[in-house]
Design a protein around this motif. Structure first.
Motif, PDB file in Angstrom:
ATOM      1  N   ARG A 147       0.150   7.713  10.729  1.00  0.00           N
ATOM      2  CA  ARG A 147       1.035   7.101  11.432  1.00  0.00           C
ATOM      3  C   ARG A 147       2.328   7.156  10.622  1.00  0.00           C
ATOM      4  NH1 ARG A 147      -1.980   1.341  11.874  1.00  0.00           N
ATOM      5  NH2 ARG A 147      -2.894   1.956  10.072  1.00  0.00           N
ATOM      6  N   ALA A 206      -6.808  -0.043  -4.656  1.00  0.00           N
ATOM      7  CA  ALA A 206      -6.486   0.482  -3.163  1.00  0.00           C
ATOM      8  C   ALA A 206      -5.631  -0.428  -2.387  1.00  0.00           C
ATOM      9  CB  ALA A 206      -7.701   0.858  -2.680  1.00  0.00           C
ATOM     10  N   GLN A 207      -5.169  -0.093  -1.562  1.00  0.00           N
ATOM     11  CA  GLN A 207      -4.094  -0.931  -0.641  1.00  0.00           C
ATOM     12  C   GLN A 207      -3.225  -1.435  -1.678  1.00  0.00           C
ATOM     13  OE1 GLN A 207      -7.608  -1.346   0.064  1.00  0.00           O
ATOM     14  NE2 GLN A 207      -7.369   0.446   1.304  1.00  0.00           N
ATOM     15  N   GLY A 240       1.426  -0.245   9.643  1.00  0.00           N
ATOM     16  CA  GLY A 240       0.488  -1.321  10.549  1.00  0.00           C
ATOM     17  C   GLY A 240       1.333  -2.228  10.777  1.00  0.00           C
ATOM     18  N   ILE A 261      -3.690  -5.963  14.354  1.00  0.00           N
ATOM     19  CA  ILE A 261      -3.334  -6.084  12.840  1.00  0.00           C
ATOM     20  C   ILE A 261      -2.616  -4.488  12.454  1.00  0.00           C
ATOM     21  CG2 ILE A 261      -4.375  -5.877  10.654  1.00  0.00           C
ATOM     22  CD1 ILE A 261      -6.414  -7.877  11.619  1.00  0.00           C
ATOM     23  N   GLY A 262      -3.204  -3.459  13.423  1.00  0.00           N
ATOM     24  CA  GLY A 262      -2.948  -2.223  13.115  1.00  0.00           C
ATOM     25  C   GLY A 262      -3.927  -1.850  11.989  1.00  0.00           C
ATOM     26  N   THR A 263      -5.215  -2.025  12.275  1.00  0.00           N
ATOM     27  CA  THR A 263      -6.168  -1.596  11.102  1.00  0.00           C
ATOM     28  C   THR A 263      -6.303  -0.025  11.124  1.00  0.00           C
ATOM     29  OG1 THR A 263      -8.158  -1.553  12.496  1.00  0.00           O
ATOM     30  CG2 THR A 263      -7.393  -3.574  11.544  1.00  0.00           C
ATOM     31  N   HIS A 310      -5.233   8.289  -0.967  1.00  0.00           N
ATOM     32  CA  HIS A 310      -4.478   8.581  -1.913  1.00  0.00           C
ATOM     33  C   HIS A 310      -4.050  10.024  -2.169  1.00  0.00           C
ATOM     34  CE1 HIS A 310      -6.428   4.660  -3.827  1.00  0.00           C
ATOM     35  NE2 HIS A 310      -5.591   4.362  -2.838  1.00  0.00           N
ATOM     36  N   GLY A 328       0.835  -1.346  -0.332  1.00  0.00           N
ATOM     37  CA  GLY A 328      -0.025  -0.042   0.103  1.00  0.00           C
ATOM     38  C   GLY A 328       0.908   1.374   0.117  1.00  0.00           C
ATOM     39  N   ASP A 329       0.280   2.266  -0.346  1.00  0.00           N
ATOM     40  CA  ASP A 329       0.922   3.711  -0.156  1.00  0.00           C
ATOM     41  C   ASP A 329       2.064   3.783  -1.139  1.00  0.00           C
ATOM     42  OD1 ASP A 329      -0.823   4.517   1.788  1.00  0.00           O
ATOM     43  OD2 ASP A 329       0.446   3.622   3.218  1.00  0.00           O
ATOM     44  N   LYS A 334       0.129   5.347  -5.743  1.00  0.00           N
ATOM     45  CA  LYS A 334      -1.029   5.072  -6.793  1.00  0.00           C
ATOM     46  C   LYS A 334      -1.911   6.320  -7.055  1.00  0.00           C
ATOM     47  CE  LYS A 334      -2.918   2.077  -3.778  1.00  0.00           C
ATOM     48  NZ  LYS A 334      -1.779   2.014  -2.857  1.00  0.00           N
TER      49      LYS A 334
HETATM   50  P1  IMO Z   1      -3.875   2.925   0.215  1.00  0.00           P
HETATM   51  O1  IMO Z   1      -4.997   2.691  -0.775  1.00  0.00           O
HETATM   52  C1  IMO Z   1      -1.542   1.216   3.436  1.00  0.00           C
HETATM   53  C2  IMO Z   1      -3.377  -1.441   6.339  1.00  0.00           C
HETATM   54  C3  IMO Z   1      -3.506  -1.098   7.529  1.00  0.00           C
HETATM   55  C4  IMO Z   1      -3.493  -2.356   8.223  1.00  0.00           C
HETATM   56  C5  IMO Z   1      -4.295  -3.371   7.550  1.00  0.00           C
HETATM   57  C6  IMO Z   1      -5.604  -3.552   7.809  1.00  0.00           C
HETATM   58  O2  IMO Z   1      -3.633   4.153   0.895  1.00  0.00           O
HETATM   59  O3  IMO Z   1      -2.551   2.187  -0.341  1.00  0.00           O
HETATM   60  P2  IMO Z   1      -7.975  -2.049   7.630  1.00  0.00           P
HETATM   61  O4  IMO Z   1      -8.112  -0.706   8.246  1.00  0.00           O
HETATM   62  O5  IMO Z   1      -7.967  -2.064   6.025  1.00  0.00           O
HETATM   63  O6  IMO Z   1      -8.702  -3.214   8.140  1.00  0.00           O
HETATM   64  O7  IMO Z   1      -6.386  -2.181   8.034  1.00  0.00           O
HETATM   65  O8  IMO Z   1      -4.216  -2.740   6.201  1.00  0.00           O
HETATM   66  N1  IMO Z   1      -4.053  -0.655   5.110  1.00  0.00           N
HETATM   67  C7  IMO Z   1      -3.392   0.037   4.435  1.00  0.00           C
HETATM   68  N2  IMO Z   1      -1.789   0.287   4.365  1.00  0.00           N
HETATM   69  N3  IMO Z   1      -2.302   1.921   2.498  1.00  0.00           N
HETATM   70  C8  IMO Z   1      -3.414   1.455   2.442  1.00  0.00           C
HETATM   71  O9  IMO Z   1      -4.478   2.045   1.683  1.00  0.00           O
HETATM   72  C9  IMO Z   1      -4.051   0.777   3.517  1.00  0.00           C
HETATM   73  N4  IMO Z   1      -5.469   0.506   3.886  1.00  0.00           N
HETATM   74  C10 IMO Z   1      -5.142  -0.604   4.731  1.00  0.00           C
HETATM   75  O10 IMO Z   1      -2.734  -0.221   8.235  1.00  0.00           O
HETATM   76  O11 IMO Z   1      -2.182  -2.912   8.385  1.00  0.00           O
END
Ligand code: IMO
Ligand code: GDP
Ligand code: MG
Length: 423
Positions: free
Chosen positions: A302, A223-224, A274, A127-129, A41, A12-13, A16
């Motif tokens: 974070r 996403a993610q 996370g 998980i660090g959600t 994003h 993620g991040d 994108k």
């Molecule tokens: P973008 O689209 C980075 C991570 C959370 C956690 C795990 C589960 O910006 O790349 P959740 O809230 O989805 O149940 O959390 O997923 N996480 C992301 N990490 N970018 C994201 O989105 C994320 N969306 C969720 O930090 O580890």
């Protein structure tokens, strides 16, 4: 441009949002197909910074239609806030440029509460959600007890459905020692949001089908990232949707044989926000990037965990997504380094392996095997042509692509549109 699926190839991040904004120029329609407002994003246009959570990043270009597909989980109150926030920044969101699938599932306050409660109960194994209620909402969808947008905007049906769902969830919350939630408040908040969102609600499957028949260019905004995928990620340290390319089909209703290419976005290094394994995590990389004021989460603020580029991971991502083309972002983050490391294999339990183990406890024990590359120690931020990048930089990027087993087509050396090179 043809129909393009854009996915994150790491955790993620990856940048994108920026690449979507660039590619949207050639698209007519941009679709989000999974996840919810856990996403963040970031797009810079001139001095203005925009952070999109649920609305596709394509909204920042006029005359594009943006769609929230059926695979998304939608927090209606959060979405109204996002629409109003964009409006304040001078970005109109109207039924002419934004549509919401009637079959997307709705996030409720008990989902957020349960998300938080489960995290507390997991203690050190949390998980660090993002605490946006994503996991519990997808859980209800799979258990066939979720409410969808079609229920939310049906004023005759919604109050009773809400009451049924709240009764059950309040019992669960009480059993967990949490406060039960108030029906009247949720009904009022969600009715107000439903009234605002009703004009946007559509059958997006037939809309997209009509668009594919007239050969409109559609961009599927991931996403993610790959390693947060519910099936292919570092389970259980993942999100609850299919973040890999297949999710674009199930989350939109556009079939695989209408897709033309998959673009994988990755950083020139690795980050994760996370908990969960991250084999190449390295304090020196975190210190460098955080010292530059970079790598703080767009949704939760974070600090992101940082490390060297992990080619074992990106090769796996290329495999499960079918990545045709690569966009490498944040190249400028490595500008100052004399030596740069790339992980090309793992060592675990006395063996060298070149794949990502499925058991995340094994992945957590993996030690990276690094190859060293000479840095370029020059600022790349103002470079606009691939040929003008320092030779060591080009060599580094082409090696990343070779190790990932995909073709490099886009390189990014800064957050702005202009800081993008096409090969
Ligand atoms: P973008 O689209 C980075 C991570 C959370 C956690 C795990 C589960 O910006 O790349 P959740 O809230 O989805 O149940 O959390 O997923 N996480 C992301 N990490 N970018 C994201 O989105 C994320 N969306 C969720 O930090 O580890
Ligand atoms: P996303 O979730 O994949 O859209 O990525 P985020 O927006 O959460 O995080 C990526 C961050 O990197 C954002 O702050 C972007 O503005 C920034 N960014 C993207 N590409 C580049 C780049 O090439 N260089 C720099 N310096 N920043 C970038
Ligand atoms: Mg993000």
């Amino acid at each position: 441009m043809a129909n393009t699926i854009l996915v994150g190839a790491q955790w993620g991040d990856e940048g994108k949002g920026k690449i979507i904004d660039v590619l949207t120029e050639q698209a007519e329609i941009v679709v989000r197909t999974q996840g919810g407002n856990n996403a963040g994003h970031t797009v810079y246009i001139g001095p203005a910074k925009y952070v999109l959570h649920l609305i596709p990043s394509g909204i920042l270009r006029p005359d594009k239609v943006c769609i929230v597909g059926n695979g998304v989980v939608l927090d209606p109150v959060g979405l109204v806030g996002e629409i109003d926030g964009l409006d304040k920044l001078g970005v109109p969101v109207t039924p002419a440029n934004f549509l919401i699938s009637e079959t997307a599932h709705v996030v409720f306050p008990w989902h957020r509460e349960l998300d938080g409660q489960r995290e507390v109960r997991k203690g050190n194994n949390k998980i660090g959600t993002t605490k946006r209620g994503i996991g519990p909402t997808y859980g209800d969808k799979a258990a066939r007890v979720g409410l969808r947008v079609i229920d939310l905007v049906n004023a005759a049906r919604f109050p009773q459905r809400l009451r049924e769902r709240l009764e059950e969830n309040n019992e669960v919350l009480k059993a967990l020692g949490a406060q039960p939630l108030d029906y009247d408040k949720i009904l009022a908040d969600y009715t107000r949001a439903a009234d605002r969102l009703r004009p946007f609600v559509a059958n997006t499957v037939t809309y997209l089908h009509a668009a594919t028949r007239r050969h409109a260019n559609i961009l599927f905004e991931g996403a993610q990232g790959t390693f947060l995928d519910i099936d292919h990620g570092t389970y259980p340290f993942v999100t609850s949707s299919n973040t890999t390319s297949g999710g674009a089909c199930t989350g939109s209703g556009v079939p695989p044989n209408r897709m033309d290419r998959v673009v994988g976005v990755m950083k020139a290094y690795t980050t994760r926000v996370g908990e969960g394994p991250l084999p190449t995590e390295d304090d020196s990389v975190s210190d460098l990037l955080h010292g530059m004021g970079r790598e703080f989460g767009a949704t939760t603020g974070r600090a992101r965990r940082c490390g060297w580029f992990d080619a074992v991971a990106t090769r796996h991502a290329a495999m499960v997504n079918g990545i045709d083309e690569l966009a490498v972002t944040n190249v400028d983050g490595l500008d100052s380094l004399a030596q740069i490391r790339v992980c090309t294999a793992y060592e675990v339990d006395g063996k060298r392996i070149d794949y990502v183990p499925s058991d995340c406890e094994v992945l957590a024990r993996c030690r990276p095997v690094y190859q060293e590359f000479p840095g370029w120690q020059t600022s790349t931020e103002t470079i606009t042509q691939w040929e003008d990048l320092p030779v060591n930089c080009r060599h580094y990027l082409l090696t990343l692509a070779q190790l990932t087993e995909a073709r490099l087509t886009i390189t990014s050396v800064g957050p702005a549109r202009e800081q993008t090179m096409f090969l």
